[in-house]
Scaffold this active site. Structure first.
Site, PDB file in Angstrom:
ATOM      1  N   CYS A   1      -7.117   4.017  -2.644  1.00 67.30           N
ATOM      2  CA  CYS A   1      -6.454   2.740  -2.907  1.00 67.30           C
ATOM      3  C   CYS A   1      -7.454   1.579  -2.828  1.00 67.30           C
ATOM      4  O   CYS A   1      -8.404   1.547  -3.595  1.00 67.30           O
ATOM      5  CB  CYS A   1      -5.256   2.558  -1.973  1.00 67.30           C
ATOM      6  SG  CYS A   1      -4.148   1.246  -2.496  1.00 67.30           S
TER       7      CYS A   1
ATOM      8  N   HIS B   1      -2.087   7.195  -3.588  1.00 67.99           N
ATOM      9  CA  HIS B   1      -2.150   7.671  -2.205  1.00 67.99           C
ATOM     10  C   HIS B   1      -1.907   9.181  -2.163  1.00 67.99           C
ATOM     11  O   HIS B   1      -0.756   9.606  -2.158  1.00 67.99           O
ATOM     12  CB  HIS B   1      -1.106   6.947  -1.354  1.00 67.99           C
ATOM     13  CG  HIS B   1      -1.478   5.530  -1.064  1.00 67.99           C
ATOM     14  ND1 HIS B   1      -2.255   5.171   0.007  1.00 67.99           N
ATOM     15  CD2 HIS B   1      -1.229   4.391  -1.744  1.00 67.99           C
ATOM     16  CE1 HIS B   1      -2.465   3.868  -0.003  1.00 67.99           C
ATOM     17  NE2 HIS B   1      -1.844   3.364  -1.064  1.00 67.99           N
TER      18      HIS B   1
ATOM     19  N   GLU C   1      -2.116  11.110   0.245  1.00 69.51           N
ATOM     20  CA  GLU C   1      -1.435  11.455   1.501  1.00 69.51           C
ATOM     21  C   GLU C   1       0.068  11.210   1.418  1.00 69.51           C
ATOM     22  O   GLU C   1       0.815  11.631   2.294  1.00 69.51           O
ATOM     23  CB  GLU C   1      -2.072  10.682   2.669  1.00 69.51           C
ATOM     24  CG  GLU C   1      -1.721   9.195   2.782  1.00 69.51           C
ATOM     25  CD  GLU C   1      -2.510   8.271   1.865  1.00 69.51           C
ATOM     26  OE1 GLU C   1      -3.146   8.757   0.918  1.00 69.51           O
ATOM     27  OE2 GLU C   1      -2.460   7.040   2.102  1.00 69.51           O
TER      28      GLU C   1
END
Lengths: 197, 251
Positions: free
Chosen positions: A81, A179, A181
């Site tokens: 990001c 992202h 994650e």
């Protein structure tokens, strides 16, 4: 994949790094948070996160000297990001220079689209082993107001008003705008691929 | 293409999930961490946790819950309820929340929106607005809808955007709990007047209501609670329907 590898998440006071740590833990690895130059240099893999504002994030990197450490790293580095955006030449956000790893200048989305872009969008034109096992057009989670225009370091593309680069690669450096994650199973695959590099 | 989001909302009281009908009459609907993992598995795009019992002591419980959820969940989630300071937000984001939602505290201290967006970025600041249509006007309400104000929904939403909110979560109190559909007219007007994403909330009863709120209400995301908690609507089925109706969704 190396069973026991040293994974360091650069901790310079920017944003939500707990989620990245947990995501790596779900893959069966331990990641350490650190802002220590020696520890970062010694890692097998380095993750460079970032949530927040580019100008103040760069100021934090400069105050800790990490702005000169990161571009000289030799192991695989993954910017996420804002982390990826800071690895570019410059950003319109806070009108700041970046780390100059990727040859791109970060711009703000124009008013034809809602800003920030929040949600799941598709990734296409996938290149490099970072996307092994990931299909063209799969969805990832994005939340951002600034973007990297299409450039020669691009290894993945997304469309939101404009076509832009959602992942970059040069030498040992990788960057993703989304992202991983938070991108469900697709994100897990991409993180796993990074840890295999 | 950016997809429309389906967001189950988990109202939290004393560490359990509950859902109110018209903001009262609470029923227990399960363990939040368990529910969160199940929703992620079943195709939810995002989750929202709203602590409806937020007091000083319970906020510590919330911070712990956020940590537990973040450990399990591989999709983004927002936390709200009783958040009133930069310190509150800092703790919740550090524990793994992706976004925070503020409501009454933003009305009482609008400058909080500026402070939070400057420190953490607009992208993680959701401003929740509860409003009720009274005598031809949408009036903003506070404290879980209990306290009416003179604020006009659209004026307040505009101000919230200008102060740096990244997203608006609009709950129509006229529709919430009724299962008769979302407040699509007001939602479409919000989408027209603002340039940040709008989450529709209040009124989901069937699959058609979701299609309507995306098509007619121009919403970017739709939130619901009981229809998901009590399995009246399965998210996978809902998304299949939306796809058939040419609404972009992540499947």
């Amino acid at each position: 994949m190396k069973e026991k590898q040293k994974i360091v998440i650069i901790d310079y006071g920017a944003g939500n790094i707990q989620s990245i740590k947990f995501a790596i833990k779900r893959l069966g690895f331990e990641a350490k948070l650190s802002n220590d130059a020696a520890e970062i240099r010694n890692a097998d893999k380095v993750i460079f996160p970032g949530v927040g504002e580019a100008g103040s994030a760069m100021a934090m990197l400069r105050s800790t000297g990490l702005d000169t450490v990161i571009p000289t790293l030799k192991q695989p580095v993954l910017g996420i990001c804002l982390g990826m955006q800071l690895m570019c030449n410059s950003s319109e956000e806070g009108n700041t220079t970046g780390l100059g790893i990727f040859d791109a200048d970060v711009k703000r989305f124009n008013k034809q689209v809602k800003v920030p872009q929040i949600g799941w969008n598709q990734i296409t034109n996938l290149e490099t082993h970072l996307f092994d096992g990931v299909n063209e057009g799969e969805y990832v989670y994005l939340v951002h107001s600034y973007y990297v225009p299409e450039c020669k370091d691009e290894i993945c593309r997304t469309e939101y008003g404009v076509k832009y680069s959602t992942a970059l690669h040069r030498d040992n450096f990788y960057g993703v705008q989304f992202h991983p994650e938070k991108s469900s199973k697709t994100g897990e695959q991409i993180l796993k691929n990074f840890l295999k590099l | 293409m950016l997809t429309k989001r389906i967001i189950p909302c988990l109202d939290i009281k004393n560490g359990r999930t509950v859902k109110g009908v018209n903001f009262v009459d609470l029923r227990d609907a399960g363990d939040p961490v368990e529910l969160a993992a199940a929703y992620a598995e079943n195709g939810a795009d995002e989750l929202i946790f709203l602590d409806i019992s937020a007091t000083e002591e319970k906020r510590k419980t919330l911070a712990k819950l956020v940590l537990d959820v973040a450990e399990q969940l591989n999709i983004p989630f927002t936390v709200g309820g009783g958040i009133s300071s930069v310190e509150d937000v800092d703790l919740l984001l550090k524990n793994g929340a992706d976004k925070v939602s503020i409501n009454s505290s933003a009305v009482k201290n609008p400058d909080l929106i500026n402070q939070l967006s400057a420190k953490f970025g607009s992208q993680c600041i959701v401003v929740a607005i509860d409003a009720k249509f009274i005598e031809g006007k949408w009036k903003v309400h506070l404290v879980g809808g209990k306290v009416p104000t003179d604020l006009d929904l659209f004026e307040w939403a505009k101000e919230v955007e200008e102060r740096g909110a990244g997203e608006i979560l609009f709950t129509s109190m006229n529709h919430d709990g009724t299962k008769n559909g979302f407040a699509n007219e007001a939602l479409a007007q919000l989408s027209q007047e603002l340039n940040i994403p709008i989450i529709a909330s209040g009124g989901a009863g069937n699959i058609q209501h979701f299609e309507d709120t995306f098509k007619i209400g121009k919403a970017d995301a739709a939130l619901a609670a009981s229809v998901f908690h009590f399995k009246e609507i399965e998210i996978k089925e809902l998304k299949k329907h939306l796809q058939t109706a040419n609404i972009p969704v992540r499947i």
